[in-house]
Design a protein around this motif. Structure first.
Motif, PDB file in Angstrom:
ATOM      1  N   TYR A  93      57.271   4.033  55.672  1.00 22.58           N
ATOM      2  CA  TYR A  93      57.193   3.756  54.228  1.00 22.58           C
ATOM      3  C   TYR A  93      57.482   5.054  53.474  1.00 22.58           C
ATOM      4  N   VAL A  94      58.461   4.983  52.559  1.00 13.79           N
ATOM      5  CA  VAL A  94      58.992   6.176  51.910  1.00 13.79           C
ATOM      6  C   VAL A  94      59.092   5.937  50.404  1.00 13.79           C
ATOM      7  N   PRO A  95      58.803   6.953  49.565  1.00 16.73           N
ATOM      8  CA  PRO A  95      59.069   6.804  48.134  1.00 16.73           C
ATOM      9  C   PRO A  95      60.530   6.435  47.901  1.00 16.73           C
ATOM     10  N   SER A  96      60.793   5.621  46.916  1.00 18.46           N
ATOM     11  CA  SER A  96      62.143   5.083  46.709  1.00 18.46           C
ATOM     12  C   SER A  96      63.206   6.166  46.641  1.00 18.46           C
ATOM     13  N   ASP A  97      62.913   7.260  45.942  1.00 17.97           N
ATOM     14  CA  ASP A  97      63.943   8.291  45.769  1.00 17.97           C
ATOM     15  C   ASP A  97      64.187   9.116  47.033  1.00 17.97           C
ATOM     16  N   ALA A  98      63.352   8.951  48.056  1.00 22.06           N
ATOM     17  CA  ALA A  98      63.524   9.699  49.301  1.00 22.06           C
ATOM     18  C   ALA A  98      64.050   8.824  50.431  1.00 22.06           C
ATOM     19  N   ALA A  99      64.305   7.539  50.150  1.00 22.68           N
ATOM     20  CA  ALA A  99      64.702   6.616  51.212  1.00 22.68           C
ATOM     21  C   ALA A  99      66.031   6.999  51.850  1.00 22.68           C
ATOM     22  N   ALA A 100      67.015   7.352  51.029  1.00 21.01           N
ATOM     23  CA  ALA A 100      68.345   7.651  51.570  1.00 21.01           C
ATOM     24  C   ALA A 100      68.326   8.832  52.533  1.00 21.01           C
ATOM     25  N   PRO A 101      67.736   9.982  52.169  1.00 16.02           N
ATOM     26  CA  PRO A 101      67.734  11.093  53.130  1.00 16.02           C
ATOM     27  C   PRO A 101      66.919  10.809  54.394  1.00 16.02           C
ATOM     28  N   VAL A 102      65.846  10.019  54.292  1.00 18.52           N
ATOM     29  CA  VAL A 102      65.076   9.681  55.487  1.00 18.52           C
ATOM     30  C   VAL A 102      65.901   8.769  56.392  1.00 18.52           C
ATOM     31  N   ARG A 103      66.609   7.772  55.822  1.00 17.41           N
ATOM     32  CA  ARG A 103      67.479   6.898  56.624  1.00 17.41           C
ATOM     33  C   ARG A 103      68.538   7.730  57.349  1.00 17.41           C
ATOM     34  N   ALA A 104      69.120   8.694  56.625  1.00 25.81           N
ATOM     35  CA  ALA A 104      70.153   9.532  57.241  1.00 25.81           C
ATOM     36  C   ALA A 104      69.583  10.363  58.386  1.00 25.81           C
ATOM     37  N   ALA A 105      68.386  10.912  58.195  1.00 29.29           N
ATOM     38  CA  ALA A 105      67.761  11.721  59.239  1.00 29.29           C
ATOM     39  C   ALA A 105      67.472  10.890  60.483  1.00 29.29           C
ATOM     40  N   LEU A 106      67.007   9.661  60.282  1.00 28.75           N
ATOM     41  CA  LEU A 106      66.740   8.767  61.403  1.00 28.75           C
ATOM     42  C   LEU A 106      68.017   8.483  62.190  1.00 28.75           C
ATOM     43  N   ALA A 107      69.095   8.187  61.458  1.00 25.32           N
ATOM     44  CA  ALA A 107      70.362   7.855  62.114  1.00 25.32           C
ATOM     45  C   ALA A 107      70.918   9.047  62.878  1.00 25.32           C
ATOM     46  N   GLU A 108      70.844  10.220  62.284  1.00 28.53           N
ATOM     47  CA  GLU A 108      71.394  11.411  62.942  1.00 28.53           C
ATOM     48  C   GLU A 108      70.599  11.785  64.183  1.00 28.53           C
ATOM     49  N   ALA A 109      69.343  11.325  64.260  1.00 32.87           N
ATOM     50  CA  ALA A 109      68.521  11.596  65.445  1.00 32.87           C
ATOM     51  C   ALA A 109      68.715  10.541  66.528  1.00 32.87           C
ATOM     52  N   GLY A 110      69.530   9.511  66.265  1.00 33.41           N
ATOM     53  CA  GLY A 110      69.843   8.506  67.280  1.00 33.41           C
ATOM     54  C   GLY A 110      69.300   7.121  67.019  1.00 33.41           C
ATOM     55  N   ALA A 111      68.566   6.920  65.920  1.00 32.40           N
ATOM     56  CA  ALA A 111      68.071   5.581  65.596  1.00 32.40           C
ATOM     57  C   ALA A 111      69.182   4.763  64.945  1.00 32.40           C
ATOM     58  N   GLY A 112      69.042   3.430  65.017  1.00 31.03           N
ATOM     59  CA  GLY A 112      70.007   2.557  64.357  1.00 31.03           C
ATOM     60  C   GLY A 112      71.298   2.355  65.103  1.00 31.03           C
ATOM     61  N   GLU A 113      71.324   2.664  66.412  1.00 31.69           N
ATOM     62  CA  GLU A 113      72.527   2.411  67.209  1.00 31.69           C
ATOM     63  C   GLU A 113      72.382   1.059  67.892  1.00 31.69           C
ATOM     64  N   ILE A 114      73.265   0.116  67.539  1.00 28.14           N
ATOM     65  CA  ILE A 114      73.225  -1.237  68.094  1.00 28.14           C
ATOM     66  C   ILE A 114      74.641  -1.595  68.541  1.00 28.14           C
ATOM     67  N   GLY A 115      74.858  -1.631  69.845  1.00 26.28           N
ATOM     68  CA  GLY A 115      76.194  -1.939  70.348  1.00 26.28           C
ATOM     69  C   GLY A 115      77.217  -0.941  69.835  1.00 26.28           C
TER      70      GLY A 115
END
Length: 372
Positions: free
Chosen positions: A140-162
């Motif tokens: 759970y993230v403040p609205s204005d911080a959602a985009a950078p947190v999503r990017a950090a998650l993806a760059e660490a390997g999350a969100g890879e599906i096929g």
């Protein structure tokens, strides 16, 4: 021109060494990763005769299915067959790469290639491989911080599906909290309940990425104490890899099917042996490239009409047939696994085009050379 390292990386991408059995010996056996590769030959066995063929053709790389050294050795003098193989390849500047049990279960691997060669369709693994353990992280993230947190998650390997990455789901809501004495809140005041517009972010991740993904999330999150959870997901069991293959074909008698098997595989003195009623209808077929009697119990309850494999032993085969299970078709080990060679050669040609020339050895290395 691609290097040996480039080709090894490509073949390992298709047939990952990590999927090989613990007892196996796969990967690069001989060669300088920096050497250029223009000509690649494929064979089942790394015999001295196959090595001579590769050397005469001036191959830069020989890819084989069976390992040259399956057990540790303290030397490989050319006074032994394995030593002669290695000496011949070394003199010719030809590298050697093995893809064994890592090629058995894979998509476009040995069992799948054999099934396709026999005309089977609607293929699925006889024994599906265990899927990569998957987690789901929710934060759970403040609205204005959602985009950078999503990017950090993806760059660490999350969100890879096929074949996709940066996959996530977000929903909006309200977060409530009260900072206590000693807290240094980014939002809110110590001792007072605060309500904040927040975004709930959900991502899936391979379990081996868990530590790095959580650390990336904590580093990118603006809160002193983020609210998050990690849930281990059940194995969905939807994987295209696994041991053996099961498929369908137009109905035929067992005798007709056996003749089609003989026609589809390279000829050997072993030939094709059949156990079962020649007039038995055949529509569903299980196959396993290489020695496959370890799967007899699995085949018995699979609903197939016939099982095609190699190296079936007398007693297990006799007991299997006595129980009224599927018919058995026993083919030469070499012939069954040879069907993979044109497949991997084609894949390499499609991937590298004119940069690499390929050749599939047709030299029969089946040990049975005479039938009286």
């Amino acid at each position: 021109m691609p290097t040996l390292a480039d080709l090894v990386s490509l073949i390992h991408e298709w047939y990952p060494p990590a999927t090989a059995e613990d007892w196996d010996a796969v990967g690069l056996v001989l060669g300088d990763p920096e050497q250029s590769v223009k000509k690649v030959m494929f064979a089942v066995d790394p015999t001295p005769e196959v090595a001579e063929e590769a050397a005469d053709w001036k191959a830069d790389l020989l890819v084989v299915h069976h390992p040259l050294f399956l057990k540790p050795v303290h030397g490989f003098a050319a006074t032994t067959p394995k030593g002669r193989t290695l000496a011949t390849l070394a003199r010719a500047g030809c590298a050697l790469l093995t893809a064994h049990t890592n090629a058995d279960q894979a998509v476009d691997g040995v069992s799948e290639a054999m099934a396709v060669a026999l005309g089977l369709t609607d293929l699925e693994p006889l024994v599906p491989a265990a899927g990569e353990p998957i987690d789901k992280l929710t934060v759970y993230v403040p609205s204005d911080a959602a985009a950078p947190v999503r990017a950090a998650l993806a760059e660490a390997g999350a969100g890879e599906i096929g074949d996709y990455d940066f996959a996530s789901f977000s929903s909006t809501g309200e977060g409530r909290f009260r900072p206590l004495a000693g807290a240094s809140p980014m939002i809110g005041t110590v001792g007072e309940i605060e309500t904040v517009a927040e975004v709930r972010i959900e991502v899936v991740l391979a379990r081996h990425h868990r530590r790095s993904v959580v650390q990336a999330m904590l580093s990118a999150h603006p809160y002193e104490e983020p609210a998050y959870d990690v849930v281990e997901l059940a194995d969905p069991g939807i994987v295209p890899t696994g041991t053996g293959r099961v498929g369908s074909l137009p109905e035929a008698t067992l005798a007709e099917f056996a003749r089609s098997v003989a026609a589809a595989l390279p000829a050997t003195e072993h030939g094709v042996r059949v156990a079962g009623d020649p007039e038995r209808p055949v529509r569903r077929v299980a196959v396993c490239g290489g020695a496959g009697d370890f799967l007899l119990d699995r085949v018995a309850g699979s609903g197939v009409d016939v099982y095609v494999t190699s190296d079936l032993r007398h007693h297990p085969a006799a007991e299997f047939v006595e129980k009224g299970g599927p018919a058995l078709v026993d083919v030469a080990h070499w012939a069954a696994e040879w069907t993979w060679l044109p497949v991997v050669a084609r894949r390499l040609g499609e991937a590298l085009g004119n940069d690499v020339e390929t050749r599939v050895s047709t030299l029969c290395t089946d040990p049975w050379t005479m039938r009286i």
